[in-house]
Write an enzyme that holds these catalytic residues in place. Structure first.
Site, PDB file in Angstrom:
ATOM      1  N   LYS A  48     -11.736   0.727  -2.047  1.00  0.00           N
ATOM      2  CA  LYS A  48     -10.786   1.339  -2.976  1.00  0.00           C
ATOM      3  C   LYS A  48     -11.386   1.306  -4.388  1.00  0.00           C
ATOM      4  O   LYS A  48     -12.271   2.092  -4.664  1.00  0.00           O
ATOM      5  CB  LYS A  48      -9.431   0.694  -2.814  1.00  0.00           C
ATOM      6  CG  LYS A  48      -8.795   1.259  -1.524  1.00  0.00           C
ATOM      7  CD  LYS A  48      -7.748   0.444  -0.867  1.00  0.00           C
ATOM      8  CE  LYS A  48      -7.401   1.099   0.482  1.00  0.00           C
ATOM      9  NZ  LYS A  48      -6.640   0.228   1.360  1.00  0.00           N
ATOM     10  N   SER A  55       0.799  -1.229   0.000  1.00  0.00           N
ATOM     11  CA  SER A  55       0.000   0.000   0.000  1.00  0.00           C
ATOM     12  C   SER A  55       0.831   1.279   0.000  1.00  0.00           C
ATOM     13  O   SER A  55       0.348   2.305  -0.446  1.00  0.00           O
ATOM     14  CB  SER A  55      -0.980  -0.009   1.177  1.00  0.00           C
ATOM     15  OG  SER A  55      -0.281  -0.164   2.393  1.00  0.00           O
ATOM     16  N   HIS A 112      -5.455  -3.312  -2.946  1.00  0.00           N
ATOM     17  CA  HIS A 112      -5.134  -2.400  -4.047  1.00  0.00           C
ATOM     18  C   HIS A 112      -5.079  -3.078  -5.413  1.00  0.00           C
ATOM     19  O   HIS A 112      -4.840  -2.414  -6.415  1.00  0.00           O
ATOM     20  CB  HIS A 112      -3.805  -1.694  -3.773  1.00  0.00           C
ATOM     21  CG  HIS A 112      -3.921  -0.645  -2.717  1.00  0.00           C
ATOM     22  ND1 HIS A 112      -4.465   0.588  -2.959  1.00  0.00           N
ATOM     23  CD2 HIS A 112      -3.602  -0.665  -1.406  1.00  0.00           C
ATOM     24  CE1 HIS A 112      -4.463   1.294  -1.848  1.00  0.00           C
ATOM     25  NE2 HIS A 112      -3.942   0.551  -0.886  1.00  0.00           N
TER      26      HIS A 112
HETATM   27  C1  LIG Z   1      -6.593   0.128   2.758  1.00  0.00           C
HETATM   28  C2  LIG Z   1      -6.088  -1.213   3.111  1.00  0.00           C
HETATM   29  C3  LIG Z   1      -6.772  -2.011   4.049  1.00  0.00           C
HETATM   30  C4  LIG Z   1      -7.933  -1.498   4.850  1.00  0.00           C
HETATM   31  O1  LIG Z   1      -9.053  -1.327   4.077  1.00  0.00           O
HETATM   32  P1  LIG Z   1     -10.251  -0.415   4.598  1.00  0.00           P
HETATM   33  O2  LIG Z   1     -11.357  -0.738   3.682  1.00  0.00           O
HETATM   34  O3  LIG Z   1      -9.778   0.994   4.463  1.00  0.00           O
HETATM   35  O4  LIG Z   1     -10.497  -0.794   6.011  1.00  0.00           O
HETATM   36  C5  LIG Z   1      -6.305  -3.289   4.286  1.00  0.00           C
HETATM   37  N1  LIG Z   1      -5.230  -3.778   3.641  1.00  0.00           N
HETATM   38  C6  LIG Z   1      -4.538  -3.036   2.749  1.00  0.00           C
HETATM   39  C7  LIG Z   1      -3.349  -3.631   2.065  1.00  0.00           C
HETATM   40  C8  LIG Z   1      -4.941  -1.729   2.460  1.00  0.00           C
HETATM   41  O5  LIG Z   1      -4.246  -0.998   1.584  1.00  0.00           O
END
Ligand SMILES: *Cc1c(COP(=O)(O)O)cnc(C)c1O
Length: 271
Positions: A132, A70, A98
């Site tokens: 996302k 991330s 992602h």
């Molecule tokens: C953003 C993210 C999360 C958390 O997701 P949310 O929907 O914001 O709780 C978990 N794992 C990774 C790798 C992320 O980038």
């Protein structure tokens, strides 16, 4: 929450978790809460992971990793991880927050290049979030039926939390349709990524090796990252500075995130 549910349901005190050093915070927290032994390996380093797996005689072994990292935008060697886990009878939990919706021809995520039977491997557990690319919120876990049944019965953040609102599920149906059908969005993203990387090459800061929409520009010092963040913000461009403890000491950066809604003009303005 999904990572907490999955990891704590699958392993406990007598077990071992192996984790990439740059994993997302939610995987680290899940590992700690599970009370399994928590062993981290250097970023993407399959050779070290192999040695660690060789050495353990734990009841259960679980390898956890971001599929797309991330803060770095680079990707885990999924096929290699899967093969190692098969050899050592370990589970592999992939967090594709992602990758889902973005990678692969129909946005199926980081497993797109695997054969169908590899994707159905009994020791593979695929998790992705819906906030996302899918633009909603929540997450899902995909795995073989006995694993899913275990998560339903023992996943604490699943069982002890009010279910997601139906309106989210309804909005998600539309998101899934767009993800599947709108290849042009992924093509647009790929074009923008190529253009950005090309444009940023001459700058004095190091562009990290990433083929995903997360494009980090390493400044090293936090102050430099903050200075650039503020200067860009003045011009109406939002590129957040990421500093320790989110990233290791001396690895501060600007985290550029591209979207299919950006235009080539946006990219040129940034550079
Ligand atoms: C953003 C993210 C999360 C958390 O997701 P949310 O929907 O914001 O709780 C978990 N794992 C990774 C790798 C992320 O980038």
């Amino acid at each position: 929450m999904a990572n907490l549910a999955a990891v704590t349901a699958l392993v406990g005190r007598e077990d071992v978790i192996f984790a990439d050093r740059l994993n997302h915070a939610s995987l680290n927290d899940a590992a700690l809460l599970s009370r399994a032994r928590f062993i981290r390996y250097p970023h993407l380093d399959l050779a070290t992971l192999e040695k660690q797996l060789e050495k353990t005689d734990a009841r259960r072994k679980l390898v956890i990793t971001d599929a797309v990292f991330s803060m770095d935008g680079d990707t885990a060697p999924v096929a290699g991880l899967l093969a190692l886990c098969r050899r050592f009878d370990a589970w592999l939990l992939l967090d594709d927050a992602h990758g889902f919706g973005v990678l692969g021809e129909r946005g199926s995520g980081s497993l797109y290049s695997l054969q169908q039977e590899e994707r159905a491997a009994p020791h593979l557990i695929y998790m992705a979030t819906l906030g996302k690319a899918a633009g909603v919120s929540g997450a899902f876990v995909a795995a073989q039926a006995p694993v899913i049944e275990t998560l339903i019965q023992h996943g604490r953040t699943y069982g002890y939390t009010t279910a997601a609102a139906p309106l989210l599920a309804h909005a998600l149906l539309t998101s899934l349709q767009l993800i599947e059908q709108h290849s042009w969005r992924r093509e647009q993203l790929a074009r923008l990524i190529g253009r950005l990387r090309n444009n940023l090459q001459p700058l004095p800061w190091q562009l990290l090796p990433s083929e995903t929409p997360i494009q980090p520009l390493l400044t090293g010092e936090s102050q430099e990252a903050v200075r650039l963040d503020l200067a860009l913000r003045e011009q109406g461009i939002w590129v957040p500075a990421i500093r320790p403890p989110t990233v290791p000491e001396g690895r501060a950066r600007l985290r550029i995130s591209l979207s299919a809604a950006h235009t080539e003009t946006d990219i040129d303005r940034l550079s």
